[in-house]
Design a protein around this motif. Structure first.
Motif, PDB file in Angstrom:
ATOM      1  N   ASN A 156     112.514   6.505  93.826  1.00 34.46           N
ATOM      2  CA  ASN A 156     111.710   7.716  93.582  1.00 34.46           C
ATOM      3  C   ASN A 156     111.857   8.742  94.707  1.00 34.46           C
ATOM      4  O   ASN A 156     111.945   9.941  94.445  1.00 34.46           O
ATOM      5  CB  ASN A 156     110.239   7.330  93.398  1.00 34.46           C
ATOM      6  CG  ASN A 156     110.065   6.478  92.152  1.00 34.46           C
ATOM      7  OD1 ASN A 156     110.522   6.841  91.087  1.00 34.46           O
ATOM      8  ND2 ASN A 156     109.466   5.313  92.294  1.00 34.46           N
ATOM      9  N   ILE A 157     111.903   8.256  95.947  1.00 34.23           N
ATOM     10  CA  ILE A 157     112.013   9.209  97.068  1.00 34.23           C
ATOM     11  C   ILE A 157     113.325   9.980  96.989  1.00 34.23           C
ATOM     12  O   ILE A 157     113.363  11.184  97.257  1.00 34.23           O
ATOM     13  CB  ILE A 157     111.917   8.465  98.414  1.00 34.23           C
ATOM     14  CG1 ILE A 157     110.483   8.007  98.635  1.00 34.23           C
ATOM     15  CG2 ILE A 157     112.343   9.361  99.567  1.00 34.23           C
ATOM     16  CD1 ILE A 157     110.305   7.162  99.846  1.00 34.23           C
ATOM     17  N   ILE A 158     114.400   9.291  96.605  1.00 34.24           N
ATOM     18  CA  ILE A 158     115.703   9.968  96.574  1.00 34.24           C
ATOM     19  C   ILE A 158     115.718  11.061  95.502  1.00 34.24           C
ATOM     20  O   ILE A 158     116.252  12.147  95.737  1.00 34.24           O
ATOM     21  CB  ILE A 158     116.841   8.936  96.360  1.00 34.24           C
ATOM     22  CG1 ILE A 158     116.964   8.072  97.620  1.00 34.24           C
ATOM     23  CG2 ILE A 158     118.173   9.623  96.062  1.00 34.24           C
ATOM     24  CD1 ILE A 158     117.920   6.927  97.503  1.00 34.24           C
ATOM     25  N   ILE A 159     115.088  10.793  94.365  1.00 34.06           N
ATOM     26  CA  ILE A 159     115.040  11.838  93.322  1.00 34.06           C
ATOM     27  C   ILE A 159     114.285  13.057  93.858  1.00 34.06           C
ATOM     28  O   ILE A 159     114.750  14.191  93.751  1.00 34.06           O
ATOM     29  CB  ILE A 159     114.352  11.323  92.037  1.00 34.06           C
ATOM     30  CG1 ILE A 159     115.191  10.215  91.408  1.00 34.06           C
ATOM     31  CG2 ILE A 159     114.154  12.456  91.030  1.00 34.06           C
ATOM     32  CD1 ILE A 159     114.549   9.561  90.196  1.00 34.06           C
ATOM     33  N   PHE A 160     113.143  12.790  94.491  1.00 33.20           N
ATOM     34  CA  PHE A 160     112.330  13.893  95.037  1.00 33.20           C
ATOM     35  C   PHE A 160     113.128  14.678  96.091  1.00 33.20           C
ATOM     36  O   PHE A 160     113.224  15.907  96.029  1.00 33.20           O
ATOM     37  CB  PHE A 160     111.047  13.308  95.647  1.00 33.20           C
ATOM     38  CG  PHE A 160     110.252  14.289  96.454  1.00 33.20           C
ATOM     39  CD1 PHE A 160     109.458  15.230  95.823  1.00 33.20           C
ATOM     40  CD2 PHE A 160     110.297  14.290  97.842  1.00 33.20           C
ATOM     41  CE1 PHE A 160     108.731  16.157  96.561  1.00 33.20           C
ATOM     42  CE2 PHE A 160     109.579  15.208  98.592  1.00 33.20           C
ATOM     43  CZ  PHE A 160     108.794  16.143  97.938  1.00 33.20           C
ATOM     44  N   ASN A 161     113.718  13.939  97.017  1.00 35.98           N
ATOM     45  CA  ASN A 161     114.462  14.551  98.120  1.00 35.98           C
ATOM     46  C   ASN A 161     115.635  15.384  97.602  1.00 35.98           C
ATOM     47  O   ASN A 161     115.843  16.528  98.028  1.00 35.98           O
ATOM     48  CB  ASN A 161     114.989  13.417  99.025  1.00 35.98           C
ATOM     49  CG  ASN A 161     114.824  13.738 100.480  1.00 35.98           C
ATOM     50  OD1 ASN A 161     114.597  14.878 100.848  1.00 35.98           O
ATOM     51  ND2 ASN A 161     114.940  12.735 101.322  1.00 35.98           N
ATOM     52  N   ASN A 162     116.391  14.810  96.672  1.00 37.93           N
ATOM     53  CA  ASN A 162     117.559  15.512  96.128  1.00 37.93           C
ATOM     54  C   ASN A 162     117.133  16.751  95.340  1.00 37.93           C
ATOM     55  O   ASN A 162     117.761  17.803  95.446  1.00 37.93           O
ATOM     56  CB  ASN A 162     118.353  14.590  95.189  1.00 37.93           C
ATOM     57  CG  ASN A 162     119.150  13.547  95.952  1.00 37.93           C
ATOM     58  OD1 ASN A 162     119.120  13.497  97.160  1.00 37.93           O
ATOM     59  ND2 ASN A 162     119.859  12.698  95.234  1.00 37.93           N
ATOM     60  N   MET A 163     116.069  16.608  94.550  1.00 37.54           N
ATOM     61  CA  MET A 163     115.672  17.721  93.694  1.00 37.54           C
ATOM     62  C   MET A 163     115.098  18.888  94.507  1.00 37.54           C
ATOM     63  O   MET A 163     115.343  20.047  94.175  1.00 37.54           O
ATOM     64  CB  MET A 163     114.654  17.261  92.637  1.00 37.54           C
ATOM     65  CG  MET A 163     115.267  16.447  91.518  1.00 37.54           C
ATOM     66  SD  MET A 163     116.652  17.255  90.687  1.00 37.54           S
ATOM     67  CE  MET A 163     115.825  18.475  89.693  1.00 37.54           C
ATOM     68  N   VAL A 164     114.364  18.567  95.572  1.00 40.36           N
ATOM     69  CA  VAL A 164     113.831  19.655  96.419  1.00 40.36           C
ATOM     70  C   VAL A 164     114.988  20.481  96.974  1.00 40.36           C
ATOM     71  O   VAL A 164     114.999  21.712  96.884  1.00 40.36           O
ATOM     72  CB  VAL A 164     112.951  19.082  97.561  1.00 40.36           C
ATOM     73  CG1 VAL A 164     112.643  20.154  98.597  1.00 40.36           C
ATOM     74  CG2 VAL A 164     111.643  18.545  96.993  1.00 40.36           C
TER      75      VAL A 164
END
Lengths: 261, 261
Positions: free
Chosen positions: A152-160
């Motif tokens: 989940n963190i990677i999706i958030f980080n990448n999308m930001v």
């Protein structure tokens, strides 16, 4: 996916791969000391670079993303999990331009129409979810960290990064690169695509596989849900065996889809 | 954070053949993977300390000291949430503190810290060209090795270019520190664009220079740098392989695991 192999024959693409990797690493390494969750991931504005490079340099950016991340990993500790990180970042650089060619072929990614913006968000989300799935799956298989943290963190980080920074960089750089005839389509005019129906089938498999893997990974790694056919010995923390049985097939479906695209 | 961690010393480890060093890196991954208990990981930690002393790598370890501490602390904390096994000492809705979760979490933290220590030791004692020479000896194609070397070399140049642009813009009164984190990140976009375009200007000339020198004509090109295999390299190879076998034996005979009552 054959262009990932073919690009190594083209000297300009090799140089562009190194440049993409260096740009990624140059932004990644200084932010290694700004952890979001220490020991798990750090603030990664650098994740804007593979998206931008993907639209510009295609397969060279995919390899550049993988190599750049590997250079970055050397400064945050390399390990067996970084093999998954390498493949995940390869896909993070590969999926955007491939998906764009299917859903918006011939259109510029810097056009600001609502339809184009929606397509851009979808492309970035597809790339981010597959990247997160691969890292989360790999780290949970090795029982280093649970899927539900990294996935989940990677999706958030990448999308930001992809939504806040990439469009601005792309807006400044894309027209100039296109005018200088340095897009990957100019560098490798010999590239041939598969039939459109095959590519659409590939995209469907990619989306089904990655969304399924993300949902399954989250459910299983938190112990919230477990398929009834699994033996009881699999249903214990750190759920590495359960993740291997339930998430792996979905990951392979997603990768097969990427291969068909 | 500096992009090069290499410390120029004449230690025995520095002088080892690059292939042995890359092999040692993989064996460390292998050894750390098989054991879970902190006590079983401790000998590798002691070995790292001895190697850090022998190679004079302490300045790099000191530079990354907070990363080591946070890595162990937060990994232990994360597994208190997800590793819900063993009789609870403290059982809260989120945190399940038991002897087993503490030992497992601390073991994971120690594993990751040892992997970080391995990469710091590797980078402290290995030049970039040695790293790629080692990879090529292990079958990585020459062009891929070249791209990795070039990316390592270009990254600090891009960081320098970015710093120059930041200083020039600051002199003109551009405030990089205004606004929240996202607004501040967006203010760096005008820095990225000139660095990006400068890099692309180099790419074309670099590709022409490489082709003029016959880049890619041979699959295995000749090199000025030669790394002869000496008896001490064979001895080091045997010792490293022995460590790998020993750690697999520890796992195979049932030691190194965490007992959950």
């Amino acid at each position: 996916m054959h262009e990932l192999r073919l690009m190594w024959r083209n000297t300009r693409m090799v140089v562009l791969c190194a440049i993409s990797a260096a740009l990624y690493a140059a932004v990644l390494v200084p932010f290694k000391v700004v952890p979001l969750i220490p020991g798990v991931t750090e603030l990664r504005p650098a994740n804007a670079i593979p998206i931008v490079c993907s639209f510009l340099f295609g397969p060279a950016a995919a390899w550049g993303s993988a190599i750049g991340n590997m250079i970055g990993d050397f400064f945050g500790g390399v390990g067996p999990g970084d093999i998954f990180g390498f493949v995940a970042n390869l896909m993070y650089g590969y999926i955007p331009y491939k998906t764009w060619r299917i859903i918006a072929d011939g259109q510029s990614p810097v056009m600001r129409t609502p339809a184009n913006i929606a397509k851009y968000v979808a492309v970035c989300l597809a790339a981010s979810v597959l990247c997160a799935d691969l890292v989360g799956w790999g780290d949970n298989l090795l029982a280093f960290r649970p899927f539900s943290i990294l996935g989940n963190i990677i999706i958030f980080n990448n999308m930001v990064s992809a939504l806040v920074l990439s469009p601005l960089i792309l807006y400044g750089v894309y027209p100039r690169v296109r005018a200088g005839r340095m897009l990957y389509t100019d560098m490798m005019p010999e590239l041939a695509e598969r039939p459109r129906a095959t590519r659409i089938a590939g995209l469907t498999m990619l989306l089904a596989g990655e969304i399924g893997a993300w949902a399954m990974g989250n459910l299983v790694s938190t112990g919230y849900w477990m398929p009834s056919f699994l033996p009881a010995s699999f249903a214990i923390s750190p759920y590495d065996k359960a993740i291997a049985v339930t998430v792996s097939p979905l990951i392979f479906i997603a990768l097969a889809g990427a291969w068909l695209m | 954070m500096p992009i090069y961690l290499y410390i120029d010393r004449r230690s025995a480890i520095h002088r080892l053949h690059p292939t042995v060093k890359v092999f040692a890196l993989f064996v460390m991954f292998w050894s750390v993977y098989w054991v879970d208990h902190p006590l079983a990981l401790l000998p590798l930690g002691v070995l790292m300390v001895a190697l850090a002393q022998a190679t004079g790598s302490w300045p790099n370890f000191y530079r990354l000291r907070w990363l080591f501490i946070l890595l162990i602390f937060f990994t232990t904390l994360a597994w208190m949430v997800f590793y819900r096994r063993g009789p609870a000492l403290i059982d809260l809705p989120i945190i399940h503190l038991s002897r087993a979760s503490l030992v497992f979490g601390f073991g994971r933290g120690l594993k990751l810290a040892e992997l970080l220590a391995t990469s710091v030791l590797f980078l402290s004692t290995t030049k970039v060209e040695e790293f790629t020479a080692g990879l090529q000896r292990m079958g990585v194609p020459y062009r891929v090795g070249f791209a990795i070397t070039l990316a390592f070399r270009l990254a600090p140049l891009f960081i320098d270019s970015a710093l120059t642009v930041v200083q020039a813009q600051s002199l003109r009164g551009y405030d990089f520190d205004r606004g929240g984190p996202i607004a501040r990140a967006r203010r760096y976009v005008p820095v990225v664009i000139p660095v990006f375009m400068g890099a692309l200007r180099k790419a074309n000339n670099m590709a022409m220079a490489l082709e003029a020198r016959g880049f890619g004509i041979r699959a295995a090109p000749t090199s000025y740098i030669d790394f002869p295999l000496r008896p001490r390299d064979r001895l080091a190879f045997a010792i490293v392989a022995g460590i790998g076998v020993l750690y697999f034996a520890i796992y195979y005979f049932g030691y190194g695991a965490i007992a959950v009552s």
